[in-house]
Design a protein around this motif. Sequence first.
Motif, PDB file in Angstrom:
ATOM      1  N   ALA A   3      23.212  32.849  38.873  1.00  0.00           N
ATOM      2  CA  ALA A   3      22.219  31.780  38.956  1.00  0.00           C
ATOM      3  C   ALA A   3      22.242  30.926  37.699  1.00  0.00           C
ATOM      4  O   ALA A   3      22.151  29.700  37.763  1.00  0.00           O
ATOM      5  N   ARG A   4      22.344  31.620  36.521  1.00  0.00           N
ATOM      6  CA  ARG A   4      22.357  30.851  35.272  1.00  0.00           C
ATOM      7  C   ARG A   4      23.590  29.965  35.189  1.00  0.00           C
ATOM      8  O   ARG A   4      23.529  28.821  34.775  1.00  0.00           O
ATOM      9  N   SER A   5      24.755  30.506  35.647  1.00  0.00           N
ATOM     10  CA  SER A   5      25.986  29.711  35.563  1.00  0.00           C
ATOM     11  C   SER A   5      25.938  28.498  36.484  1.00  0.00           C
ATOM     12  O   SER A   5      26.609  27.515  36.272  1.00  0.00           O
ATOM     13  N   ARG A   6      25.090  28.590  37.503  1.00  0.00           N
ATOM     14  CA  ARG A   6      24.938  27.424  38.381  1.00  0.00           C
ATOM     15  C   ARG A   6      23.937  26.417  37.831  1.00  0.00           C
ATOM     16  O   ARG A   6      23.605  25.455  38.499  1.00  0.00           O
ATOM     17  N   GLY A   7      23.415  26.740  36.669  1.00  0.00           N
ATOM     18  CA  GLY A   7      22.546  25.767  36.010  1.00  0.00           C
ATOM     19  C   GLY A   7      21.078  25.912  36.364  1.00  0.00           C
ATOM     20  O   GLY A   7      20.279  25.008  36.145  1.00  0.00           O
ATOM     21  N   LEU A   8      20.693  27.057  36.921  1.00  0.00           N
ATOM     22  CA  LEU A   8      19.280  27.255  37.254  1.00  0.00           C
ATOM     23  C   LEU A   8      18.491  27.429  35.948  1.00  0.00           C
ATOM     24  O   LEU A   8      18.899  28.173  35.065  1.00  0.00           O
ATOM     25  N   GLY A   9      17.373  26.732  35.855  1.00  0.00           N
ATOM     26  CA  GLY A   9      16.567  26.771  34.622  1.00  0.00           C
ATOM     27  C   GLY A   9      15.955  28.148  34.404  1.00  0.00           C
ATOM     28  O   GLY A   9      15.756  28.914  35.345  1.00  0.00           O
ATOM     29  N   ARG A  10      15.649  28.428  33.146  1.00  0.00           N
ATOM     30  CA  ARG A  10      15.095  29.715  32.755  1.00  0.00           C
ATOM     31  C   ARG A  10      13.818  30.062  33.536  1.00  0.00           C
ATOM     32  O   ARG A  10      13.661  31.146  34.067  1.00  0.00           O
ATOM     33  N   GLY A  11      12.913  29.070  33.585  1.00  0.00           N
ATOM     34  CA  GLY A  11      11.619  29.304  34.234  1.00  0.00           C
ATOM     35  C   GLY A  11      11.768  29.555  35.720  1.00  0.00           C
ATOM     36  O   GLY A  11      11.165  30.475  36.278  1.00  0.00           O
ATOM     37  N   ARG A  12      12.617  28.740  36.350  1.00  0.00           N
ATOM     38  CA  ARG A  12      12.773  28.873  37.800  1.00  0.00           C
ATOM     39  C   ARG A  12      13.440  30.185  38.148  1.00  0.00           C
ATOM     40  O   ARG A  12      13.066  30.851  39.115  1.00  0.00           O
ATOM     41  N   LEU A  13      14.416  30.562  37.345  1.00  0.00           N
ATOM     42  CA  LEU A  13      15.100  31.843  37.574  1.00  0.00           C
ATOM     43  C   LEU A  13      14.095  32.988  37.510  1.00  0.00           C
ATOM     44  O   LEU A  13      14.051  33.867  38.374  1.00  0.00           O
ATOM     45  N   LEU A  14      13.243  32.896  36.487  1.00  0.00           N
ATOM     46  CA  LEU A  14      12.265  33.955  36.269  1.00  0.00           C
ATOM     47  C   LEU A  14      11.323  34.066  37.465  1.00  0.00           C
ATOM     48  O   LEU A  14      11.126  35.138  38.035  1.00  0.00           O
ATOM     49  N   LEU A  15      10.760  32.934  37.830  1.00  0.00           N
ATOM     50  CA  LEU A  15       9.744  32.954  38.879  1.00  0.00           C
ATOM     51  C   LEU A  15      10.344  33.257  40.252  1.00  0.00           C
ATOM     52  O   LEU A  15       9.773  33.992  41.043  1.00  0.00           O
ATOM     53  N   ARG A  16      11.518  32.656  40.512  1.00  0.00           N
ATOM     54  CA  ARG A  16      12.110  32.771  41.844  1.00  0.00           C
ATOM     55  C   ARG A  16      12.734  34.138  42.080  1.00  0.00           C
ATOM     56  O   ARG A  16      12.670  34.681  43.173  1.00  0.00           O
ATOM     57  N   HIS A  17      13.416  34.645  41.053  1.00  0.00           N
ATOM     58  CA  HIS A  17      14.286  35.796  41.303  1.00  0.00           C
ATOM     59  C   HIS A  17      13.938  37.062  40.529  1.00  0.00           C
ATOM     60  O   HIS A  17      14.092  38.154  41.052  1.00  0.00           O
ATOM     61  N   LEU A  18      13.506  36.900  39.293  1.00  0.00           N
ATOM     62  CA  LEU A  18      13.398  38.095  38.459  1.00  0.00           C
ATOM     63  C   LEU A  18      12.059  38.812  38.590  1.00  0.00           C
ATOM     64  O   LEU A  18      11.977  40.037  38.525  1.00  0.00           O
ATOM     65  N   LEU A  19      11.001  38.028  38.755  1.00  0.00           N
ATOM     66  CA  LEU A  19       9.663  38.597  38.644  1.00  0.00           C
ATOM     67  C   LEU A  19       9.361  39.647  39.709  1.00  0.00           C
ATOM     68  O   LEU A  19       8.811  40.698  39.429  1.00  0.00           O
ATOM     69  N   ARG A  20       9.769  39.349  40.970  1.00  0.00           N
ATOM     70  CA  ARG A  20       9.353  40.253  42.038  1.00  0.00           C
ATOM     71  C   ARG A  20       9.957  41.650  41.916  1.00  0.00           C
ATOM     72  O   ARG A  20       9.218  42.640  41.923  1.00  0.00           O
ATOM     73  N   PRO A  21      11.290  41.738  41.774  1.00  0.00           N
ATOM     74  CA  PRO A  21      11.831  43.110  41.642  1.00  0.00           C
ATOM     75  C   PRO A  21      11.322  43.817  40.384  1.00  0.00           C
ATOM     76  O   PRO A  21      11.175  45.040  40.383  1.00  0.00           O
ATOM     77  N   SER A  22      11.015  43.047  39.342  1.00  0.00           N
ATOM     78  CA  SER A  22      10.565  43.682  38.112  1.00  0.00           C
ATOM     79  C   SER A  22       9.136  44.195  38.227  1.00  0.00           C
ATOM     80  O   SER A  22       8.700  45.046  37.449  1.00  0.00           O
ATOM     81  N   SER A  23       8.380  43.636  39.176  1.00  0.00           N
ATOM     82  CA  SER A  23       6.963  44.035  39.281  1.00  0.00           C
ATOM     83  C   SER A  23       6.786  45.371  39.982  1.00  0.00           C
ATOM     84  O   SER A  23       5.708  45.952  39.928  1.00  0.00           O
ATOM     85  N   LEU A  24       7.825  45.838  40.665  1.00  0.00           N
ATOM     86  CA  LEU A  24       7.641  47.053  41.460  1.00  0.00           C
ATOM     87  C   LEU A  24       7.206  48.264  40.638  1.00  0.00           C
ATOM     88  O   LEU A  24       6.249  48.939  41.010  1.00  0.00           O
ATOM     89  N   PRO A  25       7.872  48.541  39.512  1.00  0.00           N
ATOM     90  CA  PRO A  25       7.411  49.702  38.726  1.00  0.00           C
ATOM     91  C   PRO A  25       5.969  49.521  38.247  1.00  0.00           C
ATOM     92  O   PRO A  25       5.256  50.492  38.026  1.00  0.00           O
ATOM     93  N   VAL A  26       5.563  48.251  38.128  1.00  0.00           N
ATOM     94  CA  VAL A  26       4.200  47.983  37.654  1.00  0.00           C
ATOM     95  C   VAL A  26       3.176  48.553  38.627  1.00  0.00           C
ATOM     96  O   VAL A  26       2.108  49.039  38.225  1.00  0.00           O
TER      97      VAL A  26
END
Lengths: 325, 559
Positions: free
Chosen positions: A214-237
């Motif tokens: 995603a980063r190599s395709r130029g996706l911004g830091r914020g969008r990457l975080l919100l769109r892709h990273l946050l949900r799987p990371s919240s599971l252990p929470v």
Amino acid sequence: MRGYPGFAARRVGQAVVVVLLAYVATFVVISVLPGDPVTNTLRNPENGFTEDQIARIVSYYGLDRPVPVQLWESLSRFLTGDLGVSLRSNRPVSESLLEVLPSTLTLAGAALVVAVVLAAAIAVGTQVLPRGAGQGVLRSLPSLFLSVPNFVIGLVLIHVFALQLSLFRIIEPDSAWATTFAAVALGIPVSAQLAEVLIAGLDHESRQEYAAVARSRGLGRGRLLLRHLLRPSSLPVVTVLALTVGELLGGALITETIFGRAGVGSLVESSVTTQDLPVLQAVVSLAAVVFVVVNLVADLVYPLLDPRVRTPRSTVVPREELSPA
Amino acid sequence: MSSSTSGTGADKHHPSRRTVSAALGAGAVGTLLSACGGGASGADSASGSGKAKQGGDIVFLIDSLGDTWIPDNSAISSFQGNVWGHVTDKLVYVDGEGEVTPWLAEKWEQNENATEFTLHLKSGVTFSDGTALDAAAVVANLDYWAKGQADKGVNPIGLFPKTYLQASAADASTVVVEFSAPTLGFIPTLGYHGSILISPKTIALPTEGQADLSQVSGSGPFTVKSWKEGDNVVLTKRADYAWGPQALGKTDAATLDTITYKIVKESSLRTASLQSNQADVVFNATPQELDGLKGAGFTVATPRYLGFVHGYRLNASVAPFTDVLVRQAFQHAVDRDEILSTVYTSDWKKAESFIQSNVPEATDHSAEFTHDAAKAKALLDQAGWVAGADGKRSKDGQPLAVTLFPNPYLVTSQAIDELVAQQLGAVGFTVDLQTFDVVTYGQRVTGNKTLSNYEVTRSFIDVGTVASILTSANKGEDWFGLGESDQTLNQLRDDVAGAVDEDARTTSVDQLQQYVLEQGLFIPLEQIVQRIYASRPDLKGVSYNGVAYANFYTAHLEG
């Protein structure tokens, strides 16, 4: 899911057993301790009561019967929903509990919100900020939060906001501001664990191949975080959240004392110091129920959240394509 | 704190970090300031014109409100007496000098040998539930105090004379009370904080009803408006009140409208609340805070109750106190001036005996416990305790060892015991301190006959109480572990307990004080103040009774 009803029934059965064990364990532990509030008063030599007077009053409270008999009677009452009468205040335990429960639930709920918001802010900050600038500070915050006892936080908040700035009055601990600051004092240490787990999750996910792509395709830091990273990371929470319930209840005890709130915590404190068995049993059972129920819900919800823990026969529709709200 | 930041989002976090640390700093300073008793700004703004205002609401912060509100089971508490004193009345009023004056009992007579008393009641007095406070109501209360209600789990009140036989109503306003033996202490006991008159309807309630403060009716100048367990009690003025004690120079309704008792467990928060105008009166400030509060213009009251001074009673049946020489050495090793100047402020008074000097029968015996380390050493030499190289004494291979148990009911006890340990150490004792919380103390220390000493903090309203502590006769507390072995004590006990004449009793009490102190059975430390009040400067007219409770019935705000 196949076998789900059986699985759920088994878990509910276990939960009931845990609550009953907690009840019996409390009874046994308090009973083997010497003394009780009634006898302690009666035996005080300053009162000079006769043995006959003492015996008659002790028998009114049923404290002269063998421990197993007392346990059996109190357990039978408990199963019919009768929590008995406090040995300390002579009031029905259910009455005392109902008086203080709303205050504690409000505090714990507000503290949970504070903890989640704070943890999310810190974790997101660690991903968004450039290395060096604020990241190091943010990453060390959870350890700081954990190492500062919450009574210190509470006292500082009271001195600054109640006594210096007069935002709230100490004598009105249930006012909105007072509750907010009490929730902050209680929420800060709880947020530390959540933040740690979330930061670790985000770090892990951002190292995954899909993130690199995603980063190599130029996706911004914020969008990457919100769109892709946050949900799987919240599971252990979710798991950690269930475990923090105990911490919230324990922390409430201290926070309520500091802020002068009459809640379950302060009730427990006075009951422990006087060995008020009926109240302690009711509170321990209640805490066990809450703890067991929350963890049960977390267990039952987890498979629905994480596609990776699902069975191959799962019939739940994958939601990967759905954009976040 | 400073770090250059770039990029979005940074600004959102940066200020919050600064605020947090600023708050931490300010909070620490605030804590320090209030710990030093400074940082007050509230007192200066409250400069009234000196005229009494009608009405007014005060907030009273207190560390606890005790356990149960069942009147008999609660009244001995150091905390609840504050509330009971406003909600209920008593038959007699006892002031801070131990003087007994009429209240709801207008007058009384006793027979020749003090076994029968006749009380004549004031007429027209009612409880807040409308019930008349007549002879029948008083009889119900006397029985309630003397016998309790075992079938409802209600105790008698501990201090009530055990010689009580019965009470009866001769007519609507006359009560006759009979005792099995001379009981001179009966009338003063009616002014004790446990002897509160409550409605017969309350007495008839089941246990849980009696424990619900809003169902308890008294005849006092205030009534309970609302209460929440472990949190607060709100009292409101009773408009038709017209029977205050003569001694207070006021009999009509109170001036203040409401009193709110609010529990704040943390002592520094109570003081800080007073300083920031969030409270009007605070209970149990620490002695260290008092000079700062006074300097900031607040009113500080340290009323002494009637009772024993703060001190140790020594158990003469446990070594090393079986030897009178060792007890006397202990007596002269303690430097009371150092205790007063180190732990307390000028508000505290030196002990002159083992009972407080405001007790009418108290006499000055301070010559028996002068600080004299040389004398203490000589006494120990005489008793055969030999000092080793380190100055610690021993005899037959046994060290001269004492363990002190600081009293958890007195905030200064630990500091005092540490000082005493040093002072005793200077003459050759080996001293150990064991500190327990209230519950553990109650189980391991209170009433434990195997300990060599016990720290006394106790009030009484009538000096006759001392007869019950000297020996083991009649369920006596046997304070000094002598049982019935000391003929002198037995004689003095009988003289005090059986006295039918005040003057004869005063003489016996004087001899008793002399004997107990010269025998080193009681080691006085200081005159005790267990209830410390600090209040806003424009709250005037507060009175303090014989058990040192603040009474706001007579109080008003200036404005």
